[in-house]
Design a protein around this motif. Structure first.
Motif, PDB file in Angstrom:
ATOM      1  N   UNK A   1       7.465  86.922 -13.536  1.00  0.00           N
ATOM      2  CA  UNK A   1       6.990  85.767 -13.608  1.00  0.00           C
ATOM      3  C   UNK A   1       7.737  84.815 -14.488  1.00  0.00           C
ATOM      4  N   UNK A   2       9.024  85.217 -15.063  1.00  0.00           N
ATOM      5  CA  UNK A   2       9.955  84.485 -15.771  1.00  0.00           C
ATOM      6  C   UNK A   2      11.042  84.143 -14.923  1.00  0.00           C
ATOM      7  N   UNK A   3      10.983  84.629 -13.834  1.00  0.00           N
ATOM      8  CA  UNK A   3      12.385  84.126 -12.851  1.00  0.00           C
ATOM      9  C   UNK A   3      11.970  83.041 -12.314  1.00  0.00           C
ATOM     10  N   UNK A   4      13.225  82.362 -11.712  1.00  0.00           N
ATOM     11  CA  UNK A   4      13.254  80.931 -11.262  1.00  0.00           C
ATOM     12  C   UNK A   4      12.568  80.998  -9.998  1.00  0.00           C
TER      13      UNK A   4
ATOM     14  N   UNK B   1      16.519  94.423  -8.516  1.00  0.00           N
ATOM     15  CA  UNK B   1      17.249  94.097  -9.532  1.00  0.00           C
ATOM     16  C   UNK B   1      16.832  93.023 -10.519  1.00  0.00           C
ATOM     17  N   UNK B   2      16.029  91.997  -9.993  1.00  0.00           N
ATOM     18  CA  UNK B   2      15.217  90.881 -10.869  1.00  0.00           C
ATOM     19  C   UNK B   2      14.198  91.564 -11.730  1.00  0.00           C
ATOM     20  N   UNK B   3      13.557  92.429 -11.157  1.00  0.00           N
ATOM     21  CA  UNK B   3      12.446  93.099 -11.848  1.00  0.00           C
ATOM     22  C   UNK B   3      12.974  94.028 -13.032  1.00  0.00           C
ATOM     23  N   UNK B   4      13.952  94.639 -13.024  1.00  0.00           N
ATOM     24  CA  UNK B   4      14.532  95.387 -13.711  1.00  0.00           C
ATOM     25  C   UNK B   4      14.772  94.779 -15.310  1.00  0.00           C
ATOM     26  N   UNK B   5      15.242  93.294 -14.965  1.00  0.00           N
ATOM     27  CA  UNK B   5      15.719  92.430 -15.990  1.00  0.00           C
ATOM     28  C   UNK B   5      14.654  92.008 -16.811  1.00  0.00           C
TER      29      UNK B   5
ATOM     30  N   UNK C   1       3.485  81.683  -8.553  1.00  0.00           N
ATOM     31  CA  UNK C   1       2.203  82.168  -8.803  1.00  0.00           C
ATOM     32  C   UNK C   1       1.037  81.905  -7.773  1.00  0.00           C
ATOM     33  N   UNK C   2       1.013  80.740  -7.016  1.00  0.00           N
ATOM     34  CA  UNK C   2       0.184  80.345  -6.084  1.00  0.00           C
ATOM     35  C   UNK C   2       0.217  81.479  -5.007  1.00  0.00           C
ATOM     36  N   UNK C   3       1.491  81.803  -4.583  1.00  0.00           N
ATOM     37  CA  UNK C   3       1.702  82.726  -3.586  1.00  0.00           C
ATOM     38  C   UNK C   3       1.164  84.139  -4.058  1.00  0.00           C
ATOM     39  N   UNK C   4       1.626  84.414  -5.129  1.00  0.00           N
ATOM     40  CA  UNK C   4       0.960  85.761  -5.800  1.00  0.00           C
ATOM     41  C   UNK C   4      -0.210  85.920  -5.667  1.00  0.00           C
ATOM     42  N   UNK C   5      -0.997  84.781  -6.505  1.00  0.00           N
ATOM     43  CA  UNK C   5      -2.420  84.947  -6.809  1.00  0.00           C
ATOM     44  C   UNK C   5      -3.338  84.564  -5.467  1.00  0.00           C
TER      45      UNK C   5
END
Length: 282
Positions: free
Chosen positions: A23-26, A15-19, A30-34
């Motif tokens: 990377x703009x979500x609260x 749901x969050x991705x559809x909006x 980034x440290x976890x993702x990268x």
């Protein structure tokens, strides 16, 4: 004017991705993702002692839980709800102390021989709680001159009255944290329990952090929602965290009925509460 921050924690990210860009979500890290980095929570061993304080002619028992050893830590006035200060609730106090706080938990009902799960509210408890705040502020191992009020269910009403009616939001309190608070006078008529909030909400000035599950009882969540909206309209600093798929009592539900979602919500909430209070008490 500070607007209300509505935080909805979801187990599903679609749901969050559809909006838009995640990377703009609260919640984006980034440290976890990268790099796969996870934050290391500070957990301290704790110790507990029993004490008491006087409120007029009443002796109020209190449980004090804090990190082991010497040193001063920020103080928290931990206020139980309608179920009283039982073993499950004291586990929550210990988890909070492990985050680096001196947690002061009065047993308001025992002091006045009130049975667990009372229906009516005894207004004398508000004086007992104010006396407890005074006793907490006198402890030698408290860092600073102010503490945060931390509560759940009916304790949310007790601490609301403490902050506003007793004037302690300008005398000893730095912030207000509550899990699914009962934000109406328990002695008020039934329609007010569902369709209105306690008038003290309009005079609450402290930074506020509130947790609730989206499967909370309707009559409770409706009042919480309208209270948060009132705080927002009054320009107060309020953070409202709503957990989907979670109901009432997620922080102290026992193992035989506990769910994975309860644990996710409880762990997230106590981490957010610790950070919120540390910043307010800095």
């Amino acid at each position: 004017m500070r607007a209300v921050i509505v935080v909805v924690v979801s187990l599903l990210s679609s749901a969050a991705l559809a909006q838009g860009d995640a990377r703009e979500a609260w919640w984006w890290d980034d440290a976890w993702w990268s790099a796969g980095s996870l934050p290391a929570a500070r957990t301290l061993p704790v110790e507990t002692r029993s004490a008491s304080y006087r409120s007029g002619e009443v002796e109020v028992p209190v449980t004090i839980t804090r990190p082991k050893g010497k040193g001063k830590y920020p103080g928290v006035l931990f206020v139980h709800g309608r179920r009283g200060l039982d073993d499950l609730v004291l586990l929550h106090a210990a988890r909070l102390a492990a985050r680096g706080f001196v947690v002061y938990a009065p047993d308001l009902y025992t002091g006045r021989f009130i049975s667990r799960f009372p229906i009516e509210h005894d207004y004398a408890l508000e004086d007992d709680l104010s006396a407890g705040l005074d006793a907490l502020l006198e402890l030698p191992d408290i860092a600073g001159r102010r503490v945060c009020a931390y509560s759940h269910t009916r304790g949310g009403y007790y601490t609301l009255k403490l902050a506003v009616a007793k004037g302690r939001q300008k005398d000893g309190l730095a912030c207000y944290v509550s899990y699914y608070p009962h934000w109406q006078d328990p002695n008020a008529p039934e329609p007010l329990q569902i369709y209105s909030y306690a008038p003290e909400i309009d005079r609450l000035e402290l930074p506020v952090l509130v947790f609730v599950g989206d499967e909370e009882q309707y009559q409770r969540k409706r009042v919480i929602d309208s209270s948060v909206e009132a705080l927002r309209q009054n320009g107060r600093a309020v953070t409202y965290v709503v957990y989907p798929g979670v109901g009432r009592g997620f922080d102290f539900r026992p193992p035989n009925v506990r769910t994975f979602a309860d644990d996710l919500a409880a762990k997230d909430a106590i981490a957010r509460a610790a950070q919120f209070m540390a910043e307010a008490l800095r």
